[in-house]
Motif scaffolding. Structure first.
Motif, PDB file in Angstrom:
ATOM      1  N   UNK A  29       0.808  -1.219   0.000  1.00 49.54           N
ATOM      2  CA  UNK A  29       0.000   0.000   0.000  1.00 49.54           C
ATOM      3  C   UNK A  29       0.841   1.270   0.000  1.00 49.54           C
ATOM      4  N   UNK A  30       2.129   1.128   0.253  1.00 52.04           N
ATOM      5  CA  UNK A  30       2.995   2.303   0.179  1.00 52.04           C
ATOM      6  C   UNK A  30       3.261   2.698  -1.274  1.00 52.04           C
ATOM      7  N   UNK A  31       2.981   1.786  -2.199  1.00 54.86           N
ATOM      8  CA  UNK A  31       3.287   2.044  -3.603  1.00 54.86           C
ATOM      9  C   UNK A  31       2.079   1.931  -4.515  1.00 54.86           C
ATOM     10  N   UNK A  32       0.954   1.547  -3.979  1.00 58.26           N
ATOM     11  CA  UNK A  32      -0.246   1.370  -4.778  1.00 58.26           C
ATOM     12  C   UNK A  32      -1.349   2.286  -4.259  1.00 58.26           C
ATOM     13  N   UNK A  33      -1.945   3.005  -5.155  1.00 56.64           N
ATOM     14  CA  UNK A  33      -3.131   3.787  -4.845  1.00 56.64           C
ATOM     15  C   UNK A  33      -4.345   2.873  -4.911  1.00 56.64           C
ATOM     16  N   UNK A  34      -5.211   2.974  -3.939  1.00 53.40           N
ATOM     17  CA  UNK A  34      -6.421   2.165  -3.911  1.00 53.40           C
ATOM     18  C   UNK A  34      -7.631   3.071  -4.174  1.00 53.40           C
ATOM     19  N   UNK A  35      -8.422   2.660  -5.108  1.00 55.21           N
ATOM     20  CA  UNK A  35      -9.621   3.408  -5.444  1.00 55.21           C
ATOM     21  C   UNK A  35     -10.876   2.619  -5.128  1.00 55.21           C
ATOM     22  N   UNK A  36     -11.938   3.339  -4.899  1.00 46.36           N
ATOM     23  CA  UNK A  36     -13.262   2.737  -4.730  1.00 46.36           C
ATOM     24  C   UNK A  36     -14.139   3.224  -5.887  1.00 46.36           C
ATOM     25  N   UNK A  37     -14.826   2.276  -6.490  1.00 47.07           N
ATOM     26  CA  UNK A  37     -15.725   2.564  -7.595  1.00 47.07           C
ATOM     27  C   UNK A  37     -17.057   1.881  -7.315  1.00 47.07           C
ATOM     28  N   UNK A  38     -18.067   2.273  -8.057  1.00 40.53           N
ATOM     29  CA  UNK A  38     -19.361   1.612  -7.911  1.00 40.53           C
ATOM     30  C   UNK A  38     -20.060   1.548  -9.259  1.00 40.53           C
ATOM     31  N   UNK A  50     -10.487   7.734  -3.883  1.00 37.36           N
ATOM     32  CA  UNK A  50      -9.209   7.041  -3.936  1.00 37.36           C
ATOM     33  C   UNK A  50      -8.318   7.545  -2.811  1.00 37.36           C
ATOM     34  N   UNK A  51      -7.394   6.671  -2.419  1.00 39.50           N
ATOM     35  CA  UNK A  51      -6.427   6.990  -1.375  1.00 39.50           C
ATOM     36  C   UNK A  51      -5.043   6.921  -2.003  1.00 39.50           C
ATOM     37  N   UNK A  52      -4.377   8.060  -2.078  1.00 36.83           N
ATOM     38  CA  UNK A  52      -3.118   8.153  -2.793  1.00 36.83           C
ATOM     39  C   UNK A  52      -1.988   7.420  -2.079  1.00 36.83           C
ATOM     40  N   UNK A  53      -1.179   6.714  -2.883  1.00 35.91           N
ATOM     41  CA  UNK A  53       0.015   6.070  -2.343  1.00 35.91           C
ATOM     42  C   UNK A  53       1.120   7.090  -2.110  1.00 35.91           C
ATOM     43  N   UNK A  54       1.017   8.251  -2.784  1.00 39.22           N
ATOM     44  CA  UNK A  54       2.084   9.237  -2.720  1.00 39.22           C
ATOM     45  C   UNK A  54       2.099   9.965  -1.381  1.00 39.22           C
ATOM     46  N   UNK A  55       0.932  10.436  -0.965  1.00 37.49           N
ATOM     47  CA  UNK A  55       0.893  11.258   0.238  1.00 37.49           C
ATOM     48  C   UNK A  55      -0.222  10.881   1.197  1.00 37.49           C
ATOM     49  N   UNK A  56      -0.937   9.798   0.869  1.00 39.70           N
ATOM     50  CA  UNK A  56      -2.002   9.356   1.765  1.00 39.70           C
ATOM     51  C   UNK A  56      -3.235  10.227   1.741  1.00 39.70           C
ATOM     52  N   UNK A  57      -3.286  11.152   0.788  1.00 39.91           N
ATOM     53  CA  UNK A  57      -4.454  12.025   0.705  1.00 39.91           C
ATOM     54  C   UNK A  57      -5.601  11.299   0.014  1.00 39.91           C
ATOM     55  N   UNK A  58      -6.797  11.664   0.401  1.00 41.79           N
ATOM     56  CA  UNK A  58      -7.981  11.056  -0.180  1.00 41.79           C
ATOM     57  C   UNK A  58      -8.666  12.035  -1.122  1.00 41.79           C
ATOM     58  N   UNK A  59      -9.266  11.488  -2.137  1.00 47.42           N
ATOM     59  CA  UNK A  59     -10.016  12.256  -3.132  1.00 47.42           C
ATOM     60  C   UNK A  59     -11.404  11.662  -3.237  1.00 47.42           C
ATOM     61  N   UNK A  60     -12.410  12.520  -3.415  1.00 44.79           N
ATOM     62  CA  UNK A  60     -13.789  12.045  -3.458  1.00 44.79           C
ATOM     63  C   UNK A  60     -14.526  12.627  -4.659  1.00 44.79           C
ATOM     64  N   UNK A  61     -15.388  11.816  -5.193  1.00 47.68           N
ATOM     65  CA  UNK A  61     -16.331  12.286  -6.202  1.00 47.68           C
ATOM     66  C   UNK A  61     -17.327  13.212  -5.499  1.00 47.68           C
TER      67      UNK A  61
END
Length: 123
Positions: A29-38, A50-61
């Motif tokens: 998880x330190x190198x992979x971004x995980x996204x949620x889709x529906x 999604x939860x960024x692997x780069x800085x741990x920041x989250x992004x939302x629709x």
């Protein structure tokens, strides 16, 4: 073999909450971004968060902002998507997926997908 397994879906009344889990295997998880889709019946798959692997920041629709929260449990290599204030239009199969992109809300960037978990919001 990289695997992602979702769980936690179910039937909930409008206004209710659920927490979805995504357990990852053979994926750092330190190198992979995980996204949620529906994806709802008859509709295209759409991004949720999604939860960024780069800085741990989250992004939302936009429809998820203020209601959904994505977070990670480092010790368990598990990611969670907390769904609050659920609406009927949130009903869908929810998927988690892994991407080597540092951050992405585009499904085309995601190479590995789980099997999905069904969320149904109904009274």
């Amino acid at each position: 073999q990289i695997q992602l397994v979702e769980s936690g879906g179910g039937l909930v009344q409008p206004g209710g909450s659920l927490t979805l889990s995504c357990v990852v295997s053979n994926l750092n998880l330190d190198y992979w971004t995980i996204g949620w889709f529906r994806q709802a019946p008859g509709k295209k798959r759409e991004e949720v968060s999604c939860l960024s692997s780069l800085d741990g920041m989250s992004t939302y629709e936009d429809s998820a902002k203020g209601r959904f929260t994505v977070y990670r449990d480092n010790a368990e290599t598990t990611l969670y998507l907390r769904l609050n204030g659920l609406k009927a239009e949130d009903s869908a199969i929810y998927y988690c997926a892994g991407s080597r992109a540092s951050v992405s809300m585009w499904s085309g960037d995601y190479a590995y997908w789980g099997q999905g978990t069904q969320v149904t919001v109904s009274s």
